[in-house]
Design a protein around this motif. Structure first.
Motif, PDB file in Angstrom:
ATOM      1  N   ASP A   1       1.378  -1.533  -0.312  1.00 36.09           N
ATOM      2  CA  ASP A   1       0.013  -0.290   0.242  1.00 36.09           C
ATOM      3  C   ASP A   1       0.729   1.418   0.360  1.00 36.09           C
ATOM      4  O   ASP A   1       2.488   1.445   0.521  1.00 36.09           O
ATOM      5  CB  ASP A   1      -1.437  -0.067   1.460  1.00 36.09           C
ATOM      6  CG  ASP A   1      -2.114   1.447   0.947  1.00 36.09           C
ATOM      7  OD1 ASP A   1      -1.862   1.422  -0.039  1.00 36.09           O
ATOM      8  OD2 ASP A   1      -3.003   1.505   1.774  1.00 36.09           O
ATOM      9  N   GLY A   2       0.442   1.951  -0.326  1.00 41.08           N
ATOM     10  CA  GLY A   2       1.171   4.042  -0.443  1.00 41.08           C
ATOM     11  C   GLY A   2       1.614   4.147  -1.689  1.00 41.08           C
ATOM     12  O   GLY A   2       2.194   5.287  -1.913  1.00 41.08           O
TER      13      GLY A   2
ATOM     14  N   ARG B   1       0.264   7.214  -2.543  1.00 33.98           N
ATOM     15  CA  ARG B   1       1.068   8.527  -2.314  1.00 33.98           C
ATOM     16  C   ARG B   1       2.255   9.590  -2.481  1.00 33.98           C
ATOM     17  O   ARG B   1       2.809  10.689  -2.751  1.00 33.98           O
ATOM     18  CB  ARG B   1       0.465   8.255  -1.095  1.00 33.98           C
ATOM     19  CG  ARG B   1      -0.600   8.936  -0.193  1.00 33.98           C
ATOM     20  CD  ARG B   1      -1.186   7.884   0.779  1.00 33.98           C
ATOM     21  NE  ARG B   1      -1.127   6.423   1.051  1.00 33.98           N
ATOM     22  CZ  ARG B   1      -1.178   5.838   1.764  1.00 33.98           C
ATOM     23  NH1 ARG B   1      -1.197   6.036   3.576  1.00 33.98           N
ATOM     24  NH2 ARG B   1      -1.313   4.317   1.387  1.00 33.98           N
TER      25      ARG B   1
ATOM     26  N   ARG C   1     -11.620   3.344  -8.187  1.00 36.24           N
ATOM     27  CA  ARG C   1     -11.139   3.958  -9.156  1.00 36.24           C
ATOM     28  C   ARG C   1     -11.234   4.453 -10.293  1.00 36.24           C
ATOM     29  O   ARG C   1     -12.167   3.571 -11.439  1.00 36.24           O
ATOM     30  CB  ARG C   1      -9.426   3.468  -8.878  1.00 36.24           C
ATOM     31  CG  ARG C   1      -9.174   3.022  -7.406  1.00 36.24           C
ATOM     32  CD  ARG C   1      -7.808   2.858  -6.654  1.00 36.24           C
ATOM     33  NE  ARG C   1      -7.054   2.262  -6.052  1.00 36.24           N
ATOM     34  CZ  ARG C   1      -6.350   1.807  -5.598  1.00 36.24           C
ATOM     35  NH1 ARG C   1      -5.179   1.996  -6.043  1.00 36.24           N
ATOM     36  NH2 ARG C   1      -6.178   1.979  -4.036  1.00 36.24           N
TER      37      ARG C   1
END
Ligand code: IPE
Ligand code: IPE
Ligand code: MG
Length: 250
Positions: free
Chosen positions: A34-35, A38, A85
């Protein structure tokens, strides 16, 4: 159940402990990568750049874990909720997975790693499904370890499909073991360690059944920043855990 899934379900992979017989190393590690978004946004890049960067790191990390004696790595690549998304991001991810799986075939064979996918097979693009099934067949006999890819995967979805399959087959007196065999992940051992990057403390519908007695490592680093060194630290911490499984301290 398709013929292919039946064939795969007939094979048992992994042992109860890890491949080195060392109990302080987790045999089955599940990773929630995850991430990526970002990581990219922070650098002024489109979210997709984070996904592309992340894909390139997998081989190195997988090799590290296999070398340490882990026999199965499950990777959360795309959840049943990720369809929410933008079309652009979803298309990018589907193409990226297809490309990486095709490109990776030679390496998976050289690494002697078996590929196994879990998740729905009825909504993903045909090209991706073809790449998955081609890899599953080609790598079926590989013995060094298993890379389980969760694609269009939801823990609740997997459990409901397993329950429906048992009902369809008229199973009575269902046991835990029998139910387990209807799961996509049926032949995998339970998850010993779950790693989630990016500082989020949730399961996001990952392998719920298989995590019943897992240990957890929630770490702040974004997935594209993951390194073998960070994995080493996590494995060291894991080796100090006292897994009691409801019993008393050993
Ligand atoms: C994980 O990174 C990869 C997938 C879910 C496909 P994200 O895309 O969720 O990145 P963040 O969490 O938005 O930063
Ligand atoms: C979980 O990450 C799914 C994957 C890692 C593929 P998400 O980024 O989709 O999870 P939420 O939305 O933060 O719960
Ligand atoms: Mg995320």
């Amino acid at each position: 159940m398709s013929l292919l899934s039946k064939i795969f379900k007939s094979k048992t992979v992994g042992e109860i402990e890890n491949s080195t017989g060392n109990h302080s190393i987790p045999g089955h590690v599940a990773i929630m990568m995850d991430g990526n978004g970002r990581w990219a946004t922070k650098r002024g890049l489109p979210r997709t750049a984070g996904h592309a960067n992340a894909a390139g790191k997998l081989e190195n990390l997988m090799t590290y874990l296999l070398d340490r004696g882990v026999h199965t790595v499950s990777l959360y690549a795309f959840s049943t909720e990720n369809w929410k998304r933008s079309k652009q991001e979803v298309d990018f991810l589907m193409n990226l997975m297809t490309k990486e799986l095709k490109r990776g075939k030679k390496r998976f064979m050289e690494m002697n790693v078996r590929i196994k996918a879990i998740g729905r097979r009825d909504n993903i693009p045909t090209k991706l499904l073809d790449a998955i099934e081609d890899l599953e067949l080609a790598t079926f006999g590989n013995t060094r370890g298993t890379l389980c890819l969760a694609i269009d995967y939801g823990g609740q979805d997997e459990i409901v499909r397993a329950a429906q399959a048992a009902i369809d087959e008229g199973v009575e007196n269902l046991t835990k073991e029998a139910f387990n065999s209807y799961l996509d992940s049926g032949e995998l051992t339970p998850i010993d360690l779950v790693i989630r990057t990016s500082g989020e403390f949730r399961l996001s519908n990952f392998m719920l059944w298989q995590m019943a007695y897992s240990e957890f490592a929630f770490i702040p680093e974004m997935w594209p920043d993951m390194t073998p060194k960070i994995l080493e630290k996590i494995l060291k911490d894991y080796s100090t855990r006292n897994r009691r499984f409801g019993g008393t301290k050993k």
